[in-house]
Design an enzyme around this catalytic site. Structure first.
Site, PDB file in Angstrom:
ATOM      1  N   THR A  95       0.864  -1.176   0.000  1.00 56.75           N
ATOM      2  CA  THR A  95       0.000   0.000   0.000  1.00 56.75           C
ATOM      3  C   THR A  95       0.902   1.227   0.000  1.00 56.75           C
ATOM      4  OG1 THR A  95      -1.724  -1.166   1.217  1.00 56.75           O
ATOM      5  CG2 THR A  95      -1.819   1.242   1.233  1.00 56.75           C
ATOM      6  N   LYS A 171      -7.033   1.286  -3.220  1.00 55.68           N
ATOM      7  CA  LYS A 171      -6.699   0.742  -1.898  1.00 55.68           C
ATOM      8  C   LYS A 171      -6.731   1.834  -0.841  1.00 55.68           C
ATOM      9  CE  LYS A 171      -5.475  -1.708   1.517  1.00 55.68           C
ATOM     10  NZ  LYS A 171      -4.125  -2.191   1.804  1.00 55.68           N
ATOM     11  N   LYS A 240      -0.131   6.198   8.243  1.00 57.38           N
ATOM     12  CA  LYS A 240       0.554   6.424   6.967  1.00 57.38           C
ATOM     13  C   LYS A 240      -0.427   6.438   5.799  1.00 57.38           C
ATOM     14  CE  LYS A 240       1.924   2.969   4.831  1.00 57.38           C
ATOM     15  NZ  LYS A 240       1.431   2.035   3.769  1.00 57.38           N
TER      16      LYS A 240
END
Length: 297
Positions: A95, A171, A240
């Protein structure tokens, strides 16, 4: 098939093991070599660098923590692109941010190597059980190589488009939506608990009614019980992804008020000393704490 695999964290190790069990010849690399031992015992070989793992491979998978890690193992000294032969394919399951994916796409094209982004929805137990939901994007000729392998690793492979970074954006959007569910559950459990309704009973009632979906069941139970360890997906990784979502939205000129709220929730819970050992659902502690309903970390 000859496969290289870079990155053996909880997710990567489970995925690599399934490739070994599927009969592929897998060569693995991890910065901490101790993580390679279970794969070696299962039949994989161990490489000394990402380049070595890529040298004989038709396909190289990578599953690392963030943009910096993926850039390092791909473009750094003894990185994937120094070993991967022209015509081979790199499948990134990490990711990462949209900008990083775009930059990596250019570098792979310049090297004559295919690049497919294939980030996943699912936790380590789903990876081990081949139950991941995989989002894939890349050129058609590269997807033809990647998709049959990805289908061995998950319960579905969604084709997003021909541009690898599109899968990374999907995502990030999905994780943004999950983060809003977590915040909602934190607030809902705070209200129910303050009214004297047992939060676990409350979650059980709703997840057997209109909210009968895995995110509500998984995170609802964790939040209602305030049990945030062990981390299936760590708090810093969730933070993040929130930053990457806000950056992608800003680049597109799209305001995200809820993502901005969740951003502040991440900052607040980290300021309370909640860290990498906690699941990202611990962000719900903000709502619980504000309501005076927090039991423990």
């Amino acid at each position: 098939m000859q496969i290289g695999f870079i990155g053996l964290g909880a997710m990567g190790a489970a995925i690599a093991m399934n490739l070994v069990k599927s009969g592929h010849q897998v060569q693995v690399f991890n910065r901490n070599p101790d993580r390679t031992e279970p794969l070696r015992r299962a039949g994989a070989t161990v490489a000394a660098s990402p380049a070595e793992a890529a040298q004989r491979a038709d396909v190289v998978f990578s599953m690392v923590a963030d943009d910096a890690a993926l850039t390092s193992v791909t473009l750094g000294e003894n990185g994937i692109l120094t070993g991967l032969r022209p015509g081979a394919v790199h499948i990134s399951m990490s990711t990462i941010g949209v900008a990083a994916a775009q930059a990596l796409t250019v570098r792979h094209h310049e090297a004559g190597v295919g690049f497919v982004s294939a980030p996943v929805f699912g936790r380590p137990d789903a990876a081990a059980a081949r139950k991941l939901f995989i989002m894939a994007a890349g050129a058609d000729e590269h997807l033809k190589v990647a998709v049959p392998l990805l289908e061995q690793l998950g319960q579905s492979v969604g084709i997003v488009g021909s541009v690898p970074s599109q899968a990374n954006l999907v995502k990030l959007i999905g994780n943004f939506m999950l983060s809003v569910i977590i915040e909602t559950l934190g607030e809902a459990c705070a209200v129910a608990g303050k009214a004297g309704i047992d939060p676990m009973h409350f979650v059980d009632l709703l997840t057997n009614a209109n909210f009968n979906a895995p995110p509500y069941k998984i995170y609802g139970s964790m939040i209602a019980s305030q049990q945030f360890q062990p981390a299936g997906f760590s708090l810093p990784l969730g933070q993040k992804d929130n930053r990457l979502m806000l950056a992608a939205a800003e680049a597109l000129g799209v305001p995200l008020p809820l993502a901005s709220l969740v951003h502040d929730r991440f900052l607040a819970v980290r300021a309370q000393g909640i860290g990498a050992e906690h699941d990202w659902s611990a962000v719900a502690l903000c709502a619980l704490t504000e309501a005076g309903m927090r039991k423990h970390a």
